[in-house]
Motif scaffolding. Sequence first.
Motif, mmCIF file in Angstrom:
data_model
loop_
_atom_site.group_PDB
_atom_site.id
_atom_site.type_symbol
_atom_site.label_atom_id
_atom_site.label_comp_id
_atom_site.label_asym_id
_atom_site.label_seq_id
_atom_site.Cartn_x
_atom_site.Cartn_y
_atom_site.Cartn_z
ATOM 1 N N GLU A 84 24.044 81.245 36.477
ATOM 2 C CA GLU A 84 23.177 80.614 35.478
ATOM 3 C C GLU A 84 23.977 80.088 34.287
ATOM 4 O O GLU A 84 23.625 79.070 33.697
ATOM 5 C CB GLU A 84 22.102 81.593 35.020
ATOM 6 N N VAL A 85 25.068 80.768 33.938
ATOM 7 C CA VAL A 85 25.952 80.265 32.880
ATOM 8 C C VAL A 85 26.604 78.968 33.347
ATOM 9 O O VAL A 85 26.697 77.994 32.599
ATOM 10 C CB VAL A 85 27.013 81.320 32.505
ATOM 11 N N ALA A 86 27.040 78.947 34.598
ATOM 12 C CA ALA A 86 27.684 77.748 35.131
ATOM 13 C C ALA A 86 26.716 76.567 35.173
ATOM 14 O O ALA A 86 27.073 75.444 34.795
ATOM 15 C CB ALA A 86 28.241 78.035 36.524
ATOM 16 N N ILE A 87 25.482 76.798 35.586
ATOM 17 C CA ILE A 87 24.490 75.723 35.627
ATOM 18 C C ILE A 87 24.174 75.233 34.218
ATOM 19 O O ILE A 87 24.067 74.027 33.972
ATOM 20 C CB ILE A 87 23.217 76.209 36.353
ATOM 21 N N SER A 88 24.050 76.159 33.292
ATOM 22 C CA SER A 88 23.804 75.788 31.903
ATOM 23 C C SER A 88 24.955 74.953 31.351
ATOM 24 O O SER A 88 24.738 73.987 30.615
ATOM 25 C CB SER A 88 23.612 77.064 31.076
ATOM 26 N N ALA A 89 26.173 75.311 31.718
ATOM 27 C CA ALA A 89 27.339 74.557 31.254
ATOM 28 C C ALA A 89 27.377 73.157 31.862
ATOM 29 O O ALA A 89 27.749 72.191 31.179
ATOM 30 C CB ALA A 89 28.612 75.317 31.591
ATOM 31 N N ILE A 90 26.976 73.028 33.105
ATOM 32 C CA ILE A 90 26.959 71.706 33.741
ATOM 33 C C ILE A 90 25.926 70.804 33.074
ATOM 34 O O ILE A 90 26.189 69.627 32.787
ATOM 35 C CB ILE A 90 26.686 71.852 35.253
ATOM 36 N N ILE A 91 24.760 71.352 32.785
ATOM 37 C CA ILE A 91 23.734 70.576 32.076
ATOM 38 C C ILE A 91 24.230 70.204 30.679
ATOM 39 O O ILE A 91 24.005 69.088 30.198
ATOM 40 C CB ILE A 91 22.423 71.373 32.016
ATOM 41 N N SER A 92 24.929 71.123 30.035
ATOM 42 C CA SER A 92 25.469 70.869 28.699
ATOM 43 C C SER A 92 26.490 69.735 28.719
ATOM 44 O O SER A 92 26.538 68.923 27.802
ATOM 45 C CB SER A 92 26.099 72.123 28.137
ATOM 46 N N LEU A 93 27.335 69.705 29.743
ATOM 47 C CA LEU A 93 28.294 68.608 29.857
ATOM 48 C C LEU A 93 27.584 67.272 29.963
ATOM 49 O O LEU A 93 28.029 66.277 29.396
ATOM 50 C CB LEU A 93 29.208 68.825 31.066
ATOM 51 N N GLY A 94 26.475 67.245 30.668
ATOM 52 C CA GLY A 94 25.687 66.013 30.759
ATOM 53 C C GLY A 94 25.121 65.595 29.414
ATOM 54 O O GLY A 94 25.105 64.415 29.074
ATOM 55 N N LEU A 95 24.681 66.579 28.623
ATOM 56 C CA LEU A 95 24.144 66.254 27.301
ATOM 57 C C LEU A 95 25.216 65.725 26.357
ATOM 58 O O LEU A 95 24.997 64.788 25.605
ATOM 59 C CB LEU A 95 23.496 67.493 26.677
ATOM 60 N N VAL A 96 26.385 66.361 26.393
ATOM 61 C CA VAL A 96 27.454 65.970 25.470
ATOM 62 C C VAL A 96 28.028 64.611 25.861
ATOM 63 O O VAL A 96 28.286 63.770 24.998
ATOM 64 C CB VAL A 96 28.561 67.053 25.460
ATOM 65 N N ALA A 97 28.230 64.399 27.140
ATOM 66 C CA ALA A 97 28.900 63.173 27.578
ATOM 67 C C ALA A 97 27.931 62.011 27.776
ATOM 68 O O ALA A 97 28.371 60.907 28.051
ATOM 69 C CB ALA A 97 29.657 63.434 28.874
ATOM 70 N N GLY A 98 26.644 62.240 27.653
ATOM 71 C CA GLY A 98 25.678 61.167 27.851
ATOM 72 C C GLY A 98 25.852 60.063 26.816
ATOM 73 O O GLY A 98 25.916 60.315 25.630
ATOM 74 N N GLY A 99 25.954 58.836 27.305
ATOM 75 C CA GLY A 99 26.082 57.704 26.402
ATOM 76 C C GLY A 99 27.493 57.413 25.950
ATOM 77 O O GLY A 99 27.722 56.568 25.102
ATOM 78 N N THR A 100 28.457 58.135 26.498
ATOM 79 C CA THR A 100 29.854 57.895 26.144
ATOM 80 C C THR A 100 30.579 57.358 27.378
ATOM 81 O O THR A 100 30.022 57.261 28.458
ATOM 82 C CB THR A 100 30.557 59.167 25.665
ATOM 83 N N ASN A 101 31.825 57.048 27.232
ATOM 84 C CA ASN A 101 32.634 56.587 28.359
ATOM 85 C C ASN A 101 33.438 57.692 29.017
ATOM 86 O O ASN A 101 34.311 57.433 29.813
ATOM 87 C CB ASN A 101 33.583 55.483 27.890
ATOM 88 N N ASN A 102 33.163 58.953 28.652
ATOM 89 C CA ASN A 102 33.916 60.078 29.220
ATOM 90 C C ASN A 102 33.369 60.486 30.556
ATOM 91 O O ASN A 102 32.290 60.806 30.754
ATOM 92 C CB ASN A 102 33.876 61.273 28.259
#
Length: 102
Positions: A84-102
């Motif tokens: 569940e920590v890993a899934i939460s981290a994957i969703i978090s990466l999507g939130l942080v990187a959304g709208g950027t070129n990373n």
Amino acid sequence: APPSKEAPSLEKQAVATFGIGLVAMGEELGCDMTARTYLHLFQYCDPPVRRAVPLGLALLSTSSPMKNTVIDTISKMTHDLDQEVAISAIISLGLVAGGTNN
């Protein structure tokens, strides 16, 4: 009678962890201090809090300059033993990187 499906309850500590991020979202110094607090919470707290920390870090760094360190930290959290920590981290990466070129 058919078994009733109950919605999963939110842990109070996890909600409080999100609250820390919501309070500190607006200011730069508060974000830096809260990021350090989140890292301490991730290291020393119970599983419900650990599961909320990546999402809290993502709240802090949506469209802010501290993205690189947060992306590195959250990407390390994707390899956690707790699924569940890993899934939460994957969703978090999507939130942080959304709208950027990373």
